[in-house]
Design a protein around this motif. Structure first.
Motif, mmCIF file in Angstrom:
data_model
loop_
_atom_site.group_PDB
_atom_site.id
_atom_site.type_symbol
_atom_site.label_atom_id
_atom_site.label_comp_id
_atom_site.label_asym_id
_atom_site.label_seq_id
_atom_site.Cartn_x
_atom_site.Cartn_y
_atom_site.Cartn_z
ATOM 1 N N HIS A 200 0.901 -1.231 0.058
ATOM 2 C CA HIS A 200 -0.110 -0.031 -0.114
ATOM 3 C C HIS A 200 1.054 1.043 0.048
ATOM 4 O O HIS A 200 1.484 1.479 0.918
ATOM 5 C CB HIS A 200 -0.883 0.264 1.375
ATOM 6 N N TRP A 201 0.958 1.895 -1.203
ATOM 7 C CA TRP A 201 1.882 3.011 -1.281
ATOM 8 C C TRP A 201 0.933 4.422 -0.878
ATOM 9 O O TRP A 201 -0.003 4.474 -1.159
ATOM 10 C CB TRP A 201 2.367 3.256 -2.636
ATOM 11 N N GLY B 292 2.500 -6.304 -7.540
ATOM 12 C CA GLY B 292 2.485 -5.103 -6.858
ATOM 13 C C GLY B 292 3.260 -5.635 -5.311
ATOM 14 O O GLY B 292 3.574 -4.660 -4.686
ATOM 15 N N SER B 293 3.689 -6.847 -5.098
ATOM 16 C CA SER B 293 4.500 -7.146 -3.921
ATOM 17 C C SER B 293 5.850 -6.901 -4.229
ATOM 18 O O SER B 293 6.344 -6.438 -5.341
ATOM 19 C CB SER B 293 4.328 -8.585 -3.714
ATOM 20 N N GLY C 146 14.144 9.019 3.289
ATOM 21 C CA GLY C 146 14.403 10.215 4.242
ATOM 22 C C GLY C 146 13.394 10.194 5.402
ATOM 23 O O GLY C 146 13.157 9.153 5.848
ATOM 24 N N ASP C 147 12.695 11.289 5.756
ATOM 25 C CA ASP C 147 11.707 11.301 6.752
ATOM 26 C C ASP C 147 10.214 10.930 6.155
ATOM 27 O O ASP C 147 9.214 10.741 6.858
ATOM 28 C CB ASP C 147 11.492 12.713 7.535
ATOM 29 N N GLU C 148 10.119 10.481 4.990
ATOM 30 C CA GLU C 148 8.886 10.537 4.117
ATOM 31 C C GLU C 148 8.353 8.860 3.996
ATOM 32 O O GLU C 148 9.411 8.089 3.804
ATOM 33 C CB GLU C 148 8.691 10.821 2.609
ATOM 34 N N CYS C 149 7.360 8.750 4.775
ATOM 35 C CA CYS C 149 6.834 7.030 4.832
ATOM 36 C C CYS C 149 6.150 6.970 3.518
ATOM 37 O O CYS C 149 5.138 7.634 3.022
ATOM 38 C CB CYS C 149 5.869 6.715 5.836
ATOM 39 N N LEU C 150 6.827 6.049 2.769
ATOM 40 C CA LEU C 150 6.273 5.629 1.602
ATOM 41 C C LEU C 150 5.223 4.764 1.491
ATOM 42 O O LEU C 150 4.491 4.811 0.463
ATOM 43 C CB LEU C 150 7.452 5.052 0.583
ATOM 44 N N GLY C 151 5.001 3.623 2.114
ATOM 45 C CA GLY C 151 4.090 2.891 2.147
ATOM 46 C C GLY C 151 4.352 1.609 3.378
ATOM 47 O O GLY C 151 5.566 1.790 3.760
ATOM 48 N N SER C 152 3.525 0.565 2.980
ATOM 49 C CA SER C 152 3.826 -0.789 3.801
ATOM 50 C C SER C 152 3.285 -1.801 3.209
ATOM 51 O O SER C 152 2.282 -1.827 2.206
ATOM 52 C CB SER C 152 3.396 -0.572 5.243
#
Length: 126
Positions: A22-23, A61-62, A85-91
Motif C-alpha cells: 500500500h503506497w 505489486g508485492s 528520508g523522513d517520508e513514509c512511502l508505504g507498507s
C-alpha cells in the motif's frame, strides 16, 4: 525452532517478500516502476532503527526487500514499512522470508557448525 541465544544467526535474515504494498503518495513510486528496483529504508516495528534496503517490484505489486545488513526476528505477518528520508512511502505485510544467516553459513560450511568468530562477526541490527 528455539534459538540457543538471542543473537543466534538463525534469528537474522536479509531477504523478505511482502504482499501487495500500500503506497501512500505514488502507486508505486515512479523510480521503482522505472528501474524495477529502489533504495530506501525499512523497519518492521516502530521503535527500531531504519535499515537500508533495496526493493524489487514484482508483477503483482508485492516487493522483495533485500536488507543491507541482516535484521533480527523478522516474522511473517508483521508489516514492513518503507521510508525515503523522513517520508513514509508505504507498507506491506511480510509473507515470506529468505534463508537465515545460520542457514546460509551452513551452506557455505557444508554442514560444519559455524565457528564462534563467524557468529561474532554478525552485528545485530538494533
Amino acid at each position: 525452532f528455539k534459538a540457543p541465544s538471542r543473537d543466534h544467526p538463525a534469528l537474522y535474515r536479509d531477504l523478505l517478500r511482502t504482499n501487495r504494498v500500500h503506497w501512500i503518495a505514488e502507486e508505486p513510486p515512479a523510480e521503482l516502476v522505472r528501474e524495477k528496483m529502489m533504495e530506501c529504508h525499512f523497519r518492521f516495528w516502530h521503535q527500531m532503527a531504519l535499515v537500508p534496503c533495496v526493493l524489487t517490484l514484482n508483477q503483482d505489486g508485492s516487493v522483495w526487500v533485500t536488507l543491507v545488513k541482516p535484521a533480527r526476528a523478522i516474522t511473517p505477518g508483521q508489516f514492513a514499512v518503507f521510508y525515503k528520508g523522513d517520508e513514509c512511502l508505504g507498507s506491506g505485510k511480510i509473507l515470506r522470508m529468505g534463508p537465515s544467516v545460520y542457514t546460509m553459513q551452513q551452506g557455505k560450511n557444508r554442514g560444519e557448525n559455524p565457528k564462534k568468530e563467524e557468529i561474532d562477526k554478525i552485528e545485530p541490527a538494533t
